[in-house]
Motif scaffolding. Structure first.
Motif, mmCIF file in Angstrom:
data_model
loop_
_atom_site.group_PDB
_atom_site.id
_atom_site.type_symbol
_atom_site.label_atom_id
_atom_site.label_comp_id
_atom_site.label_asym_id
_atom_site.label_seq_id
_atom_site.Cartn_x
_atom_site.Cartn_y
_atom_site.Cartn_z
ATOM 1 N N PRO A 111 -89.903 -7.101 18.084
ATOM 2 C CA PRO A 111 -90.917 -7.763 17.259
ATOM 3 C C PRO A 111 -91.871 -8.579 18.129
ATOM 4 O O PRO A 111 -91.526 -8.989 19.242
ATOM 5 C CB PRO A 111 -90.093 -8.682 16.346
ATOM 6 C CG PRO A 111 -88.686 -8.194 16.449
ATOM 7 C CD PRO A 111 -88.546 -7.593 17.799
ATOM 8 N N ALA A 112 -93.061 -8.830 17.624
ATOM 9 C CA ALA A 112 -93.999 -9.688 18.343
ATOM 10 C C ALA A 112 -93.380 -11.066 18.532
ATOM 11 O O ALA A 112 -92.903 -11.670 17.562
ATOM 12 C CB ALA A 112 -95.312 -9.802 17.574
ATOM 13 N N ASP A 114 -92.667 -15.105 19.161
ATOM 14 C CA ASP A 114 -93.236 -16.406 18.799
ATOM 15 C C ASP A 114 -93.545 -17.233 20.039
ATOM 16 O O ASP A 114 -94.296 -18.215 19.953
ATOM 17 C CB ASP A 114 -92.248 -17.178 17.923
ATOM 18 C CG ASP A 114 -92.001 -16.493 16.597
ATOM 19 O OD1 ASP A 114 -92.762 -16.739 15.656
ATOM 20 O OD2 ASP A 114 -91.048 -15.697 16.517
ATOM 21 N N GLN A 247 -98.869 -9.288 23.624
ATOM 22 C CA GLN A 247 -97.694 -9.171 22.763
ATOM 23 C C GLN A 247 -97.505 -10.319 21.777
ATOM 24 O O GLN A 247 -96.909 -10.139 20.714
ATOM 25 C CB GLN A 247 -96.428 -9.053 23.625
ATOM 26 C CG GLN A 247 -96.332 -7.757 24.396
ATOM 27 C CD GLN A 247 -96.248 -6.558 23.480
ATOM 28 O OE1 GLN A 247 -95.290 -6.408 22.721
ATOM 29 N NE2 GLN A 247 -97.260 -5.693 23.529
ATOM 30 N N LYS A 249 -97.569 -12.981 18.857
ATOM 31 C CA LYS A 249 -98.094 -12.989 17.498
ATOM 32 C C LYS A 249 -99.098 -14.119 17.333
ATOM 33 O O LYS A 249 -99.151 -15.045 18.168
ATOM 34 C CB LYS A 249 -96.957 -13.141 16.483
ATOM 35 C CG LYS A 249 -96.233 -14.482 16.547
ATOM 36 C CD LYS A 249 -95.292 -14.699 15.371
ATOM 37 C CE LYS A 249 -94.294 -13.594 15.188
ATOM 38 N NZ LYS A 249 -93.309 -13.899 14.113
ATOM 39 N N VAL A 250 -99.892 -14.078 16.317
ATOM 40 C CA VAL A 250 -100.833 -15.156 16.045
ATOM 41 C C VAL A 250 -100.061 -16.460 15.856
ATOM 42 O O VAL A 250 -99.078 -16.517 15.104
ATOM 43 C CB VAL A 250 -101.668 -14.847 14.785
ATOM 44 C CG1 VAL A 250 -102.562 -16.028 14.441
ATOM 45 C CG2 VAL A 250 -102.501 -13.588 14.990
ATOM 46 N N GLY A 252 -98.361 -17.763 18.253
ATOM 47 C CA GLY A 252 -97.326 -17.790 19.286
ATOM 48 C C GLY A 252 -97.766 -18.576 20.504
ATOM 49 O O GLY A 252 -98.964 -18.684 20.804
ATOM 50 N N ARG A 327 -101.743 -18.572 20.796
ATOM 51 C CA ARG A 327 -102.466 -17.327 20.537
ATOM 52 C C ARG A 327 -103.265 -17.404 19.243
ATOM 53 O O ARG A 327 -102.762 -17.854 18.214
ATOM 54 C CB ARG A 327 -101.463 -16.171 20.467
ATOM 55 C CG ARG A 327 -102.084 -14.781 20.482
ATOM 56 C CD ARG A 327 -102.692 -14.460 21.828
ATOM 57 N NE ARG A 327 -103.082 -13.055 21.858
ATOM 58 C CZ ARG A 327 -104.257 -12.590 21.426
ATOM 59 N NH1 ARG A 327 -105.160 -13.417 20.918
ATOM 60 N NH2 ARG A 327 -104.523 -11.303 21.499
ATOM 61 N N GLU A 329 -106.055 -15.256 16.507
ATOM 62 C CA GLU A 329 -106.051 -13.936 15.873
ATOM 63 C C GLU A 329 -106.983 -12.956 16.572
ATOM 64 O O GLU A 329 -107.026 -11.769 16.212
ATOM 65 C CB GLU A 329 -106.470 -14.053 14.400
ATOM 66 C CG GLU A 329 -107.930 -14.363 14.154
ATOM 67 C CD GLU A 329 -108.265 -15.850 14.207
ATOM 68 O OE1 GLU A 329 -109.352 -16.230 13.721
ATOM 69 O OE2 GLU A 329 -107.434 -16.617 14.731
#
Length: 353
Positions: A111-112, A114, A247, A249-250, A252, A327, A329
């Protein structure tokens, strides 16, 4: 740079520490790393530089759902088996370079994450083992390979030309006497190849004699330069930062702990160029320029340093700097080594690992 007689001045003191191995390793800036990463019960995290497992252990104990831990050193992965047995369903150990973390994570459909943490530098486990050849404190083979594969530091000093060797020492070691040291190495190897850490340290001291008041051994910068070159550490760092950007996530977090100016400069440039609105296009087609929105939001423009209390407990933390980005979007930037300040260095046949 760091404590007296340290071989590179950027050791993490095995900074992935405590839970794995018998040495009293101390994770550098552990509290600050955990605060930055904000581990939560359902969080997925990547430790790109596992070492002795200090950050990974702390993340798991704080409740992280899963940690994907990388290390290019097979001995670190082997030492991590005890931790894997303790957290069999929440830890994945990956023997590989963190520069390839994006490919590895995609290959196993992870999974992406955190959060991603990268603790850059050589560990005390490597320094303390004379057979690994990282240190001049104990005589051993002139090796310095983190992955135990590819050309050694001995191959470099015994085969590179004077100009190439001086270039490496100047730019990666910031050594003012690079040319004279390169000349001394060539003179020494003409009689007999340099085979041990002692051979190299002795050669350097013929050019820069050690004085009683010196805090840092004269060979420190030379050893640092060769280690960075053998392991392509600056290229690895730039590629690892880019992979983490791809990699995460938004929302993260990317946390970088560096130990000397070359690394920190790249990390700082990476975050600065990705946290401001930039113009795309080029000078050849300015009318086609488009806005490139930032891929990171910085938590602070300034790097964090270790506390005075930690530096007292662990002198090797004195040179540590921590930077954090969150990170957004927006699309990840393309990797440009030159723009990040990665120096152009001579190649060496067989260096690719």
């Amino acid at each position: 740079m760091s404590a007296p007689d340290l071989p590179q001045g950027d050791s993490k003191n095995g900074s992935k520490a405590g839970a794995v191995g018998s040495q009293p390793h101390l994770p550098v800036m552990l509290a600050e790393v955990l605060t930055a990463l904000q581990p939560v019960a359902d969080g997925i995290f990547v430790d790109g530089t596992f070492g002795a497992g200090g950050y990974t252990t702390a993340l798991l104990e704080a409740g992280a759902a899963h940690v994907y831990a990388f290390d290019r050193d097979p001995t670190a992965i082997a030492s991590g088996q005890a931790l894997l047995a303790r957290f069999p369903d929440r830890l994945t150990l990956i023997e590989g370079q963190f520069s390839n973390l994006a490919d590895h994570l995609q290959a196993i459909h992870a999974p992406a994450p955190d959060g991603v943490v990268l603790d850059i530098g050589v560990s005390s486990m490597q320094i303390d083992n004379a057979e690994r050849g990282f240190s001049f404190q104990k005589d051993g083979p002139l090796d310095m390979r983190m992955s135990n594969s590819g050309p050694t530091a001995a191959d470099i000093v015994n085969q590179m030309s004077h100009g190439e060797l001086a270039h490496v020492l100047k730019f990666l070691g910031e050594e003012r006497q690079a040319g004279r040291i390169a000349s001394a190495i060539l003179k020494r190897r003409a009689k007999q190849p340099l085979e041990t850490t002692g051979d190299l340290a002795e050669t350097v001291t013929t050019i820069i004699p050690r004085k009683a008041k010196d805090r840092i051994h004269p060979a420190t910068r030379t050893f640092q330069a060769l280690r960075i070159f053998v392991n392509r550490e600056l290229e690895e760092l730039a590629m690892g930062l880019s992979g983490a950007e791809d990699q995460l996530k938004v929302g993260g977090r990317l946390v970088i702990v560096t130990f000397h100016s070359l690394e920190d400069r790249i990390a700082k440039t990476f975050f600065n160029t990705r946290s401001e609105t930039r113009l795309g296009g080029s000078r050849h087609a300015p009318e086609l320029a488009a806005i490139a929105p930032p891929s990171f939001q910085l938590k602070s423009r300034k790097a964090l340093a270790a506390s005075d209390a930690e530096c007292q407990e662990n002198p090797r933390a004195r040179s540590a700097k921590l930077r954090v980005g969150e990170r957004t979007e927006h699309t990840a930037f393309a990797l440009d080594m030159a723009a990040l300040g990665v120096p152009s260095l001579p190649g060496f046949q067989g260096l690719d690992q």
